[in-house]
Design an enzyme around this catalytic site. Sequence first.
Site, PDB file in Angstrom:
ATOM      1  N   ARG A  10       0.846  -1.184   0.000  1.00  0.00           N
ATOM      2  CA  ARG A  10       0.000   0.000   0.000  1.00  0.00           C
ATOM      3  C   ARG A  10       0.884   1.236   0.000  1.00  0.00           C
ATOM      4  O   ARG A  10       2.079   1.164   0.284  1.00  0.00           O
ATOM      5  CB  ARG A  10      -0.904   0.014   1.227  1.00  0.00           C
ATOM      6  CG  ARG A  10      -1.910  -1.126   1.282  1.00  0.00           C
ATOM      7  CD  ARG A  10      -2.616  -1.136   2.643  1.00  0.00           C
ATOM      8  NE  ARG A  10      -3.251   0.146   2.926  1.00  0.00           N
ATOM      9  CZ  ARG A  10      -3.508   0.603   4.153  1.00  0.00           C
ATOM     10  NH1 ARG A  10      -3.175  -0.106   5.210  1.00  0.00           N
ATOM     11  NH2 ARG A  10      -4.109   1.756   4.319  1.00  0.00           N
ATOM     12  N   SER A  12       0.555   4.008   1.943  1.00  0.00           N
ATOM     13  CA  SER A  12       0.616   4.814   3.158  1.00  0.00           C
ATOM     14  C   SER A  12       2.042   4.868   3.688  1.00  0.00           C
ATOM     15  O   SER A  12       2.880   4.001   3.397  1.00  0.00           O
ATOM     16  CB  SER A  12      -0.302   4.228   4.235  1.00  0.00           C
ATOM     17  OG  SER A  12       0.211   3.000   4.732  1.00  0.00           O
ATOM     18  N   LYS A  78      -2.162  -8.596  10.929  1.00  0.00           N
ATOM     19  CA  LYS A  78      -3.481  -8.553  11.562  1.00  0.00           C
ATOM     20  C   LYS A  78      -4.586  -8.135  10.589  1.00  0.00           C
ATOM     21  O   LYS A  78      -5.762  -8.356  10.862  1.00  0.00           O
ATOM     22  CB  LYS A  78      -3.474  -7.624  12.783  1.00  0.00           C
ATOM     23  CG  LYS A  78      -3.418  -6.139  12.497  1.00  0.00           C
ATOM     24  CD  LYS A  78      -3.348  -5.345  13.795  1.00  0.00           C
ATOM     25  CE  LYS A  78      -3.317  -3.850  13.559  1.00  0.00           C
ATOM     26  NZ  LYS A  78      -4.592  -3.291  13.125  1.00  0.00           N
ATOM     27  N   ASP A  79      -4.195  -7.565   9.426  1.00  0.00           N
ATOM     28  CA  ASP A  79      -5.202  -7.162   8.435  1.00  0.00           C
ATOM     29  C   ASP A  79      -5.647  -8.310   7.547  1.00  0.00           C
ATOM     30  O   ASP A  79      -6.645  -8.187   6.827  1.00  0.00           O
ATOM     31  CB  ASP A  79      -4.652  -6.039   7.545  1.00  0.00           C
ATOM     32  CG  ASP A  79      -4.485  -4.725   8.275  1.00  0.00           C
ATOM     33  OD1 ASP A  79      -5.119  -4.553   9.333  1.00  0.00           O
ATOM     34  OD2 ASP A  79      -3.711  -3.871   7.793  1.00  0.00           O
ATOM     35  N   THR A 122     -10.626   5.515  18.987  1.00  0.00           N
ATOM     36  CA  THR A 122     -10.169   4.240  18.468  1.00  0.00           C
ATOM     37  C   THR A 122     -11.166   3.733  17.439  1.00  0.00           C
ATOM     38  O   THR A 122     -12.372   3.936  17.589  1.00  0.00           O
ATOM     39  CB  THR A 122      -9.985   3.185  19.571  1.00  0.00           C
ATOM     40  OG1 THR A 122      -9.629   1.930  18.961  1.00  0.00           O
ATOM     41  CG2 THR A 122     -11.258   2.992  20.390  1.00  0.00           C
ATOM     42  N   SER A 124     -11.384   0.516  16.881  1.00  0.00           N
ATOM     43  CA  SER A 124     -11.368  -0.911  17.190  1.00  0.00           C
ATOM     44  C   SER A 124     -12.345  -1.271  18.297  1.00  0.00           C
ATOM     45  O   SER A 124     -12.187  -0.839  19.437  1.00  0.00           O
ATOM     46  CB  SER A 124      -9.953  -1.317  17.616  1.00  0.00           C
ATOM     47  OG  SER A 124      -9.956  -2.527  18.325  1.00  0.00           O
ATOM     48  N   ARG A 126     -12.363  -4.046  19.759  1.00  0.00           N
ATOM     49  CA  ARG A 126     -11.536  -4.754  20.747  1.00  0.00           C
ATOM     50  C   ARG A 126     -10.980  -3.768  21.770  1.00  0.00           C
ATOM     51  O   ARG A 126     -11.061  -3.987  22.985  1.00  0.00           O
ATOM     52  CB  ARG A 126     -10.381  -5.474  20.039  1.00  0.00           C
ATOM     53  CG  ARG A 126      -9.339  -6.062  20.993  1.00  0.00           C
ATOM     54  CD  ARG A 126      -8.105  -6.540  20.244  1.00  0.00           C
ATOM     55  NE  ARG A 126      -7.440  -5.476  19.497  1.00  0.00           N
ATOM     56  CZ  ARG A 126      -6.601  -4.586  20.029  1.00  0.00           C
ATOM     57  NH1 ARG A 126      -6.329  -4.632  21.323  1.00  0.00           N
ATOM     58  NH2 ARG A 126      -6.037  -3.661  19.291  1.00  0.00           N
ATOM     59  N   ARG A 127     -10.401  -2.680  21.279  1.00  0.00           N
ATOM     60  CA  ARG A 127      -9.861  -1.682  22.194  1.00  0.00           C
ATOM     61  C   ARG A 127     -10.973  -1.022  22.995  1.00  0.00           C
ATOM     62  O   ARG A 127     -10.843  -0.803  24.204  1.00  0.00           O
ATOM     63  CB  ARG A 127      -9.071  -0.624  21.413  1.00  0.00           C
ATOM     64  CG  ARG A 127      -7.794  -1.158  20.779  1.00  0.00           C
ATOM     65  CD  ARG A 127      -6.970  -0.035  20.164  1.00  0.00           C
ATOM     66  NE  ARG A 127      -5.780  -0.575  19.497  1.00  0.00           N
ATOM     67  CZ  ARG A 127      -5.485  -0.427  18.225  1.00  0.00           C
ATOM     68  NH1 ARG A 127      -6.314   0.254  17.430  1.00  0.00           N
ATOM     69  NH2 ARG A 127      -4.393  -0.937  17.706  1.00  0.00           N
ATOM     70  N   ARG A 144     -11.049   6.770  12.513  1.00  0.00           N
ATOM     71  CA  ARG A 144     -10.358   6.108  11.410  1.00  0.00           C
ATOM     72  C   ARG A 144      -9.345   7.065  10.819  1.00  0.00           C
ATOM     73  O   ARG A 144      -9.461   8.274  10.969  1.00  0.00           O
ATOM     74  CB  ARG A 144     -11.353   5.652  10.332  1.00  0.00           C
ATOM     75  CG  ARG A 144     -10.722   4.587   9.422  1.00  0.00           C
ATOM     76  CD  ARG A 144     -11.565   4.219   8.220  1.00  0.00           C
ATOM     77  NE  ARG A 144     -10.678   3.687   7.197  1.00  0.00           N
ATOM     78  CZ  ARG A 144     -10.969   3.618   5.922  1.00  0.00           C
ATOM     79  NH1 ARG A 144     -12.125   4.048   5.480  1.00  0.00           N
ATOM     80  NH2 ARG A 144     -10.107   3.128   5.075  1.00  0.00           N
ATOM     81  N   GLY A 145      -8.346   6.528  10.158  1.00  0.00           N
ATOM     82  CA  GLY A 145      -7.314   7.361   9.554  1.00  0.00           C
ATOM     83  C   GLY A 145      -5.939   6.793   9.835  1.00  0.00           C
ATOM     84  O   GLY A 145      -5.783   5.863  10.622  1.00  0.00           O
ATOM     85  N   VAL A 147      -1.803   6.999  11.053  1.00  0.00           N
ATOM     86  CA  VAL A 147      -1.205   7.356  12.338  1.00  0.00           C
ATOM     87  C   VAL A 147      -1.148   8.869  12.502  1.00  0.00           C
ATOM     88  O   VAL A 147      -1.490   9.411  13.567  1.00  0.00           O
ATOM     89  CB  VAL A 147       0.199   6.734  12.468  1.00  0.00           C
ATOM     90  CG1 VAL A 147       0.924   7.276  13.694  1.00  0.00           C
ATOM     91  CG2 VAL A 147       0.093   5.208  12.542  1.00  0.00           C
ATOM     92  N   THR A 149      -2.979  11.215  11.109  1.00  0.00           N
ATOM     93  CA  THR A 149      -4.324  11.781  11.289  1.00  0.00           C
ATOM     94  C   THR A 149      -4.811  11.568  12.718  1.00  0.00           C
ATOM     95  O   THR A 149      -5.367  12.486  13.339  1.00  0.00           O
ATOM     96  CB  THR A 149      -5.306  11.128  10.302  1.00  0.00           C
ATOM     97  OG1 THR A 149      -4.892  11.434   8.961  1.00  0.00           O
ATOM     98  CG2 THR A 149      -6.715  11.638  10.518  1.00  0.00           C
ATOM     99  N   ARG A 150      -4.602  10.390  13.237  1.00  0.00           N
ATOM    100  CA  ARG A 150      -5.114  10.075  14.579  1.00  0.00           C
ATOM    101  C   ARG A 150      -4.397  10.860  15.663  1.00  0.00           C
ATOM    102  O   ARG A 150      -5.028  11.447  16.547  1.00  0.00           O
ATOM    103  CB  ARG A 150      -5.009   8.563  14.827  1.00  0.00           C
ATOM    104  CG  ARG A 150      -5.856   7.753  13.868  1.00  0.00           C
ATOM    105  CD  ARG A 150      -5.812   6.275  14.186  1.00  0.00           C
ATOM    106  NE  ARG A 150      -6.413   5.479  13.099  1.00  0.00           N
ATOM    107  CZ  ARG A 150      -6.950   4.289  13.248  1.00  0.00           C
ATOM    108  NH1 ARG A 150      -6.977   3.721  14.438  1.00  0.00           N
ATOM    109  NH2 ARG A 150      -7.462   3.645  12.223  1.00  0.00           N
ATOM    110  N   CYS A 238     -10.876 -11.316  10.906  1.00  0.00           N
ATOM    111  CA  CYS A 238      -9.788 -10.531  11.485  1.00  0.00           C
ATOM    112  C   CYS A 238     -10.266  -9.177  11.996  1.00  0.00           C
ATOM    113  O   CYS A 238      -9.474  -8.369  12.421  1.00  0.00           O
ATOM    114  CB  CYS A 238      -8.674 -10.340  10.465  1.00  0.00           C
ATOM    115  SG  CYS A 238      -9.121  -9.293   9.086  1.00  0.00           S
TER     116      CYS A 238
END
Length: 311
Positions: A10, A12, A78-79, A122, A124, A126-127, A144-145, A147, A149-150, A238
């Site tokens: 990708r 990014s 993990k993706d 987040t 996620s 899960r988080r 979303r976004g 690193v 951006t967040r 996933c």
Amino acid sequence: MTRTLRIGTRGSALALAQTGTVAEALKAAGAQVEIVVIKTPGDLSDAPIAQIGIGVFTSALRDALANEEIDVAVHSYKDLPTAPDKRLVLAAVPQREDPRDALVARDGLTLGELPPGSTVGTGSPRRAAQLEALGLGLDIVPLRGNVDTRIGKVKNGELDAVVLARAGIARLGRTSEITENLEPIQMLPAPAQGALAVECRIDDVDAEHLIQSTLDDSASRAAVTAERAMLAALEAGCSAPVGALADVVEDLDDEGKVVYRLSLRGVAATPENDLLRASATGDLTEAEELGRALAAELLDLGAAVLSGPEA
């Protein structure tokens, strides 16, 4: 190998940084490489991941690999969907980065120092589930976004904090911005978080051998195999709110000799968003069996996995 290996990624900053480490290792082994950027549906859409589907960041890379547009694909492990792609082979799992989640908060605060009502971003479930289970009264905000951006939403005051994978922050050289590394007892990471998956075509034996001999780390592969086997057995995909972490630990066998074993911890959410936890230990050579056994224990405890995006 005489041909140039085309490594797909990708576009990014994080994906390029990850792929750069793979490319440099292959160059050091004497290979000629070329990095090829592949646009994915996830990169082209601002919609929530839940709307555009699991695998949005990996399917385009896998198709390009199968269609011989590239020779190697580098993924954040993990993706990847848990179902294997029969066209491809997992040639290597390089040595894993620190798999923990990390907090980036205003004013250098830790999680426990954030006052009740603080906004924590987040993408996620899960988080989010594990943050809520800590009982700190935080306001969990969908996010979303990339690193930048967040973290930018904390810097501009839009959010009080964000939770991200530490590995991504580290690969971008930004660990100085982390205000707390979240220990697994607080928050178990996503299965295979911090690990890369390097794939090639199943019939490309030369590339597979080179990649495996140059990059594969057996301990990292065993750990993530156990974690993803647990995820697959829960039929979670996933992107579900499931956490898992396997560690290679020292143990003593029946004769008192030091042996290495896998210690696996897992967490899953109930429909009421209660967290169920379990742990197990097994042989390194039985990583998949260990993951499936822990999933069975979680299901016996009443785990019912909720769908949603992992980010």
